[in-house]
Design an enzyme around this catalytic site. Structure first.
Site, mmCIF file in Angstrom:
data_model
loop_
_atom_site.group_PDB
_atom_site.id
_atom_site.type_symbol
_atom_site.label_atom_id
_atom_site.label_comp_id
_atom_site.label_asym_id
_atom_site.label_seq_id
_atom_site.Cartn_x
_atom_site.Cartn_y
_atom_site.Cartn_z
ATOM 1 N N TYR A 148 95.012 -34.032 111.487
ATOM 2 C CA TYR A 148 94.043 -35.303 111.198
ATOM 3 C C TYR A 148 93.600 -35.446 112.296
ATOM 4 C CZ TYR A 148 97.490 -38.849 112.919
ATOM 5 O OH TYR A 148 98.924 -39.454 114.025
ATOM 6 N N CYS A 149 92.224 -35.281 112.154
ATOM 7 C CA CYS A 149 91.560 -35.461 113.661
ATOM 8 C C CYS A 149 90.940 -34.403 114.328
ATOM 9 C CB CYS A 149 91.145 -37.182 114.413
ATOM 10 S SG CYS A 149 89.763 -37.336 114.926
#
Length: 280
Positions: A148-149
Site C-alpha cells: 500500500y502507498c
C-alpha cells in the site's frame, strides 16, 4: 552520502515526542502539528524539529483516494471494522496506522539553495538505516509492488516493505515523514487496505492506477528481524541516532505560545479540508 548527512547534522534538534498520547490523539492533530512546525522552522522561529507520534486504528488516505468511484462503500467498510479515517495533505495513498506503528517527522529549514526532494527522502532512509544498524544491513529503498502507498522510497528487507516516506513543504520548512511498522502483522494491515480498495473500486476502470495490494509483501520489523521490538525500544534508537548526529545538541520541547496560535489555525484548516473532501 555526505550531502545527506549534512542535512541530518543540524546545529540543534528540537524533539517533540507524541508517541505515548494514546487513542484519543487524533490524526488530524498530527498533520496540523507538522504544518505548524514546518512554518515555524521555515521562518526561522524554531530550530530543526524531530517529532515522533503514534495513532490508534487509523487509515490515512491520500488526495487520490477521495476520487475512488465507490469511496463511500470503502469508507463504510472501514467504519464497520472500527477504523477512523482522514485525508492527509502530504503525498501518497492510503496507509494504516495503529499502536504498533511509529511515525517520525524530521523538519528541516530550506536555505537559499533549497532541499531537493530526493535529498529529503535519502536523509530519512539513512536515518532509519542508522537506527537499526546493529540489527541489519539489509534495509533497501525501492518501490515494493503490491504494497500500500507504493513509492520509490519504500523501505524493505528481503523484498518485504515495513516503512513508507512522504514529504510536505510549508513556507520554507520541509517535513519528511515516515511510518515504521514495528510490531504486529504487516500482511493483516495490508489486507484491510486491500479490502478498502476492492470495495471502493468494484473493478471500475479509472484513469489513475490504484495499487493492487498483495498483503504478503508487507511485514513489521518484528517479523522481519525475528525479535520482539517495541515502540519504546525504537524511540530509544531514534534518540540515540539523533544524539550521535547532533553531538548531543538536542532538547525536548512543546509548542510555544505563538506556535499554539498557529496550530489552532492549521487544525481548523485540516478539519475544513476533510469536511470538504469526504462524503457527508
Amino acid at each position: 552520502m555526505e550531502d545527506v548527512l549534512s542535512l541530518l547534522q543540524q546545529s540543534e534538534w528540537r524533539i517533540i515526542d507524541q508517541s505515548s498520547l494514546g487513542p484519543l490523539f487524533h490524526p488530524l492533530q498530527s498533520f496540523a502539528m507538522d504544518d505548524t512546525l514546518c512554518e515555524s522552522v521555515g521562518t526561522g522561529k524554531s530550530k530543526a524539529v524531530a517529532r515522533t507520534w503514534v495513532h490508534y486504528d487509523s487509515i490515512i488516505l491520500g488526495i487520490q483516494d477521495i476520487r475512488l468511484p465507490h469511496l463511500e462503500d470503502g469508507l463504510s467498510y472501514l467504519e464497520e471494522e472500527g477504523f477512523r479515517y482522514i485525508v492527509r495533505t502530504s503525498g501518497g495513498l492510503a496507509v494504516f496506522l495503529d499502536e504498533g506503528v511509529l511515525n517520525i517527522t524530521l523538519i528541516f529549514p530550506e536555505k537559499e539553495k533549497g532541499i531537493d526532494i530526493n535529498r529529503g527522502y535519502e536523509a530519512m532512509y539513512r536515518f532509519v538505516q542508522l537506527m537499526f544498524a546493529d540489527l541489519t544491513d539489509q534495509i533497501e529503498a525501492r518501490e515494493i509492488h503490491g504494497s500500500y502507498c507504493p513509492g520509490s522510497y519504500d523501505l524493505s528487507i528481503n523484498g518485504k516493505k515495513f516503512a513508507g516516506i512522504s514529504q510536505r513543504r510549508v513556507k520554507k520548512g520541509v517535513a519528511v515523514q515516515i511510518y515504521l511498522c514495528v510490531t504486529g502483522s504487516g500482511s493483516k494491515r495490508a489486507e484491510v487496505i486491500r479490502q478498502f480498495y476492492e470495495k471502493a473500486l468494484k473493478n471500475t476502470e479509472t484513469k489513475f492506477e490504484y495499487p493492487k495490494i498483495r498483503p504478503e509483501v508487507m511485514a513489521s520489523l518484528t517479523e522481519l528481524l525475528g525479535i520482539n521490538l517495541t515502540i519504546e525500544q525504537c524511540m530509544m534508537r531514534f534518540l540515540q541516532v539523533l544524539q550521535k548526529i547532533s553531538g548531543g545538541k538536542f532538547y525536548s520541547s512543546q509548542l510555544t505560545a505563538e506556535e499554539s496560535n498557529l496550530y489552532e489555525r492549521y487544525y481548523t484548516r485540516v478539519i475544513e479540508r476533510n469536511e470538504k473532501w469526504l462524503p457527508k
